[in-house]
Scaffold this motif. Sequence first.
Motif: not given
Length: 649
Positions: A597-602, A579-585, A299-302, A620-627
């Motif tokens: 297909l239209v899908l937004g990914l964090a 999957f979005n292994p990148g650092r931008q939405p 989830a953090r690294s390509r 969500p991405g790995p840095d979301d601490t509330s999900w």
Amino acid sequence: MSDQGSYLYGFGRPVLYGEYPYYRAAPARWAANLAALAEAGVDVVTCYLPWRFHETAPGTHDFTGETDPQRDVVGLLGLIRAAGLKAVLKPGPFVHGEVQLGGLPDRVSPSRDDRYAPVLNSLGEPVTSQAMVLPSASCPEYTAQVREWLTAVDKSVLAPALGDPVVGVQLGNEGVYSDANQAATAHDFSPPAVRAFAEWLGAAGEPELADTTGLVPPRSWPPELRTAWAVWGGETLRAHYALLADCLSPQVRAAALVNLPLPALDGPSGAVAAWLARTAPLAGAGFAEGYTSWVGNAARSRTAFASHWFGVRARRSANVEDNWGFTWTDPSYARPQVPLHHALLALGLGSVSCSAYTACSTGSWGGVIDLDPAGLRAEGLDPADYAPPYCPGAPLREDGTTGPNLGALHALRDLLRGPAAALADGHYAADLLLLAPRGLAAAQAWRPDGSQLLPDTVKLAEQLMNRHQYRVDVATELPDVDADPAVPWLVPVDGHEDDEELFTALADRQIRGGAVVLLSAGPLTGRWADWPGPAATAPDAEALLPLLPPPALADPGSGPGTVLVHENQHGRPVAVFAFNPGRQPTTVRRRIHGTALVLGLAPGGAALLDASLDPVLVLPGPDDTSWTPTPVGRQKLQPSSQTPKETPR
């Protein structure tokens, strides 16, 4: 274990493993812990059986708790059965598992007894675990002890419980000493290992190379001997597993499986090629194959994502060990979206199982299990990282309380018992095939020039998926040359490797109208200089893209993101993984069987969609601490009987 719809142990859906290290938990809590695991969705309990823990004296073992209630693994199996669970036991002999000396008794270490030959690397340096030297698996004195241990486990534990609850027995752990993804220079160069290698060379009609092994130190071996060593690495690993299996009774042997680490794309030069050369011979060995995923957070690294993709698709293996709460390197493993991300990745890559390692955090163990603090410090590790609890982010806790990943386990339970069951109707679909030949792997595994053609090609494939919307598969064995001519084969070739069989097959496919694109870091030489097709290109997207047809699902408005589609026999989607292994939405777009297909990914996000492209689970991405996970629906991931309608853009 495959992605062709053959589910494990009679389950009609993907299986959920849950690791439970009983030797770290108080026996009075076992029954309650196991009941909680069953309620949380675990189907099969996995656990190591540390040799050093059950050996009370050389050749004497306690499996019933006679000397210590925590050794009562026979009673544990009864509790597993009573909880309605199955079990896969892992008796090693080397288990790692953060157990002192990987579970081996101290007495078999050459540090304690010089009758045992030490494992040596290519520089002649001993290989250690917590500063204690490991015994060579080619040492007959050591293998005799291994046979005695496994025979005792088979007789007292495995055979009596086979079928209920024991459904599998894991041989070894990630190679001989958790080393199957290490560089060829890290394999065993002990005198008995090199002698066995020389005998193998002699039997293969290479007496001069065989003689060279005794005349020249490994670090000075010529290229042809290094290539042979890489091939031997695969043969000796297969032989090692065969030796372990031979210690078991025939009926138990039939339930044997092996676990293999994924390749480390960020490892030392040649490590990826050495991994492929070492694991490929296991095809057809008769063992079910699983994979462990300790190569970084996808989830953090390509790079970690590419390691998962290449390793799982190359071996067609199933997940048997995934991080569900160890936070040594990354605190996000204790956030529910991260283990779920890796579970979706496993399913998307064709795994028929998911694993929670560990499913229960534990803290009750003694000195026999505990890692030696001085030994850890000697290897540059901090003993505080290995203090209780073991796996702090696990879904459940030994004391009956719950951990941060319990919601993730519930969501995965609902997914596997509901929507994911329909994955049996589909298969992993691809626009391109990366053919990674064994000959290339052997030639690249230990090259003095540090060639990185294979890992560079793997990273190129990840770029084609993430940036250019292709779906790419992997083969390590030569497919039928008549296989779908519309799917180009990407084949990295090494000019120093004259593989006549591969050359002839690829030329035949080219002549028959099948697309073949050779990838090379430099001019082709040897047999490959006569290649009749288009000239080889560098493993670079800019050079390669003009040679490829457009991806089948391409949408020019898409942002970066990797989409894996499982299709049924009619080419219709069964499930879609994004999957979005990148650092931008990003906003991922594809055209799938007439539907947009239209899908937004964090950043670091992932999603599973059903056949109608409706979301089943979005992470969500790995840095979301509330999900926190919400219940996963029970809808099936089956194609609609009606033609999908065009959805608005």
